[in-house]
Motif scaffolding. Structure first.
Motif, short mmCIF file in Angstrom:
data_model
loop_
_atom_site.label_atom_id
_atom_site.label_comp_id
_atom_site.label_asym_id
_atom_site.label_seq_id
_atom_site.Cartn_x
_atom_site.Cartn_y
_atom_site.Cartn_z
N MET A 77 0.83 -1.20 0.00
CA MET A 77 0.00 0.00 0.00
C MET A 77 0.87 1.25 0.00
N ASN A 78 0.50 2.23 -0.79
CA ASN A 78 1.20 3.52 -0.82
C ASN A 78 0.49 4.52 0.07
N ASP A 79 0.23 4.12 1.32
CA ASP A 79 -0.48 4.99 2.24
C ASP A 79 0.40 6.16 2.67
N ILE A 80 -0.23 7.30 2.91
CA ILE A 80 0.40 8.41 3.61
C ILE A 80 -0.51 8.79 4.77
N ALA A 81 0.05 9.45 5.77
CA ALA A 81 -0.70 9.79 6.98
C ALA A 81 -1.28 11.19 6.90
N VAL A 82 -2.48 11.34 7.42
CA VAL A 82 -3.08 12.66 7.63
C VAL A 82 -2.86 13.02 9.09
N LEU A 83 -1.88 13.88 9.33
CA LEU A 83 -1.56 14.27 10.71
C LEU A 83 -2.41 15.42 11.21
N GLY A 84 -2.84 16.29 10.29
CA GLY A 84 -3.60 17.45 10.72
C GLY A 84 -4.62 17.88 9.68
N ALA A 85 -5.75 18.38 10.15
CA ALA A 85 -6.79 18.91 9.26
C ALA A 85 -7.29 20.21 9.87
N GLY A 86 -7.45 21.22 9.05
CA GLY A 86 -7.92 22.51 9.56
C GLY A 86 -8.70 23.26 8.50
N MET A 87 -9.66 24.06 8.94
CA MET A 87 -10.46 24.86 8.02
C MET A 87 -10.72 26.23 8.60
N HIS A 88 -10.91 27.19 7.71
CA HIS A 88 -11.49 28.48 8.07
C HIS A 88 -12.98 28.37 7.76
N PRO A 89 -13.87 28.81 8.64
CA PRO A 89 -15.30 28.71 8.36
C PRO A 89 -15.68 29.33 7.01
N TRP A 90 -16.63 28.71 6.34
CA TRP A 90 -17.13 29.24 5.07
C TRP A 90 -18.11 30.40 5.36
N GLY A 91 -18.20 31.33 4.42
CA GLY A 91 -19.13 32.45 4.56
C GLY A 91 -18.83 33.50 3.53
N LYS A 92 -19.17 34.72 3.79
CA LYS A 92 -18.78 35.88 3.00
C LYS A 92 -18.14 36.87 3.96
N TRP A 93 -16.83 36.82 4.04
CA TRP A 93 -16.11 37.55 5.09
C TRP A 93 -15.47 38.84 4.60
N GLY A 94 -15.34 39.00 3.28
CA GLY A 94 -14.82 40.25 2.75
C GLY A 94 -13.32 40.45 2.92
N ARG A 95 -12.57 39.36 3.09
CA ARG A 95 -11.13 39.46 3.24
C ARG A 95 -10.41 38.71 2.12
N SER A 96 -9.10 38.78 2.10
CA SER A 96 -8.30 38.10 1.08
C SER A 96 -8.34 36.60 1.29
N PHE A 97 -8.27 35.85 0.19
CA PHE A 97 -8.20 34.40 0.30
C PHE A 97 -6.97 33.96 1.08
N VAL A 98 -5.93 34.78 1.08
CA VAL A 98 -4.71 34.41 1.79
C VAL A 98 -4.96 34.27 3.28
N SER A 99 -5.79 35.14 3.84
CA SER A 99 -6.08 35.07 5.27
C SER A 99 -6.83 33.80 5.62
N TYR A 100 -7.73 33.35 4.74
CA TYR A 100 -8.48 32.13 4.99
C TYR A 100 -7.55 30.91 4.92
N GLY A 101 -6.68 30.88 3.91
CA GLY A 101 -5.78 29.75 3.76
C GLY A 101 -4.76 29.68 4.88
N ALA A 102 -4.23 30.83 5.29
CA ALA A 102 -3.25 30.85 6.37
C ALA A 102 -3.89 30.39 7.68
N ALA A 103 -5.13 30.81 7.94
CA ALA A 103 -5.82 30.38 9.16
C ALA A 103 -6.06 28.87 9.14
N ALA A 104 -6.47 28.34 8.00
CA ALA A 104 -6.68 26.90 7.88
C ALA A 104 -5.37 26.15 8.07
N ALA A 105 -4.28 26.67 7.49
CA ALA A 105 -2.98 26.03 7.63
C ALA A 105 -2.53 25.99 9.08
#
Length: 395
Positions: free
Chosen positions: A1-29
């Motif tokens: 099997m060529n499995d890889i591990a998922v060590l972490g999962a994170g999200m920024h809540p969905w909505g209409k926040w009026g900010r840059s996509f970068v802020s959402y991605g950085a928060a999720a990261a």
């Protein structure tokens, strides 16, 4: 099997926040790194799913997110595959891990979507099939969804009431998800009373456009075990297949079918082939699934995905829904996150968000929407221009 591990999962809540996509991605990261118990400097590679504008590449996402988190020398990759960008990014990360290029890879996708439905970017591009279907056919995304719904009604006898029940199911799940944009149960009567958009689909049959972000921290199995994760959720398969010639059923943005005069059509549709490739690689089948997250751009399209991922035979999606098999308490729950019905589209993030949901479900940490004893799940969606997208995760 060529499995890889998922060590972490994170999200920024969905909505209409009026900010840059970068802020959402950085928060999720940052949320994914915290979930993994790792520092940003532990990451050897960043794979960013590119932001889009109306179906076209927007920003250099990989390096953009790396800069936002602080330059630390990591390898960087940017991926664009329309709505399949997130799965392509996961596939790229997995390849880097299995090739020994990095022990830990951060996958990030985020978007700040325009208001209303997606429209084509400006300028004339007569060699672009997406531009052509908007400008020559007038086939906006809701028109495309409506045509698919009409096709199901004609072929299989599906009804607007069946479509409405998909929204009812997904809204009930979304009401339990603190990251969802829409967190309110919806009745079939409310769907029927909403504005007609593309007959037979009404406003509540069609997903919105949203701001949001999602991220995963992926690693080799050896790294996971050495760092206190003896039994992580594992990505077992990533399918990014393309269609097979000839395609004899019209599928926008293409506005014509291939000729089948010299070659017989493939035995399976494009979307069905996406899941089949994932199952083959994973050594699993639809009978092994605990749950699925599928691409419900519209309520009718969710029914089609039931058939494409093998939960039932072609034409039996509505029957499966009526039986309650795909509800949260059903035999194979589908879109227990709430789906795009509850989140809306944040295009580069949504395939990653699907894997976040599988991760939480397989860990048993999904709270009120937890599928008891979840052991295996599949995600499925489709990017324009022939991008397949499916991920199988197991525990």
């Amino acid at each position: 099997m060529n499995d890889i591990a998922v060590l972490g999962a994170g999200m920024h809540p969905w909505g209409k926040w009026g900010r840059s996509f970068v802020s959402y991605g950085a928060a999720a990261a940052r949320a994914a790194l915290a979930d993994a118990g790792l520092d940003w400097r532990d990451v050897g590679s960043v794979v960013g799913a590119d932001t889009v504008r109306g179906g076209y590449p927007g920003y250099v996402a990989g390096a953009t997110f790396a800069q936002a988190l602080g330059w630390q020398g990591a390898r960087v990759t940017s991926v664009y595959a329309a709505c399949a960008s997130g799965a392509q990014a996961i596939g790229t990360a997995r390849a880097q891990i299995l090739a020994g290029l990095a022990d830990v890879v951060l996958v990030v996708g985020a978007d700040a979507a325009p208001k209303g439905f997606f429209a084509p970017a400006g300028g004339d591009r007569p060699d672009d099939p997406d531009w052509l279907r908007f400008r020559v056919l007038g086939a906006t995304n809701p028109t495309y969804f409506g045509l698919y719904a009409r096709r199901r009604m004609a072929l299989y006898g599906d009804t607007p009431e069946d479509f409405a029940q998909v929204k009812v199911k997904n809204a009930a799940a979304g009401a339990l998800n603190p990251l969802a944009r829409y967190r309110k149960p919806v009745s079939a009567a409310e769907v029927a009373a909403s504005a007609m958009v593309a007959d037979p689909l009404r406003l509540l049959d069609i997903c919105a456009t949203s701001d949001g972000g999602a991220a995963l921290v992926l690693s080799s199995m050896d790294f996971a075990r050495r760092h206190g994760h003896p039994d992580p959720v594992r990505v077992r398969a990533v399918s990014t297949v393309t269609p097979t010639y000839p395609r004899t059923v019209l599928d926008l943005p293409d506005i014509a079918t291939d000729s089948a005069t010299t070659a017989s059509p493939a035995p399976h549709t494009f979307r069905a082939s996406i899941a089949r490739a994932a199952y083959e690689e994973a050594g699993l089948g639809p009978e092994d699934l605990s749950l699925a997250e599928v691409y419900d751009l519209s309520t009718a399209l969710e029914l089609e995905w039931y058939e494409d991922i093998g939960l039932c035979a072609p034409g039996e999606g509505a029957k499966l829904l009526r039986e309650g098999a795909t509800a949260l308490s059903g035999r194979v729950p589908v879109n227990v996150s709430g789906g795009l019905a509850s989140f809306g589209e944040a295009v580069p993030a949504q395939a990653i968000a699907q894997v976040c949901e599988l991760t939480w479900q397989l860990r048993g940490t999904a709270g009120d929407r937890q599928v008891p004893g979840a052991r295996a799940g599949i995600t499925a969606n489709q990017g324009l221009f022939g991008h397949g997208s499916a991920v199988v995760a197991v525990r």
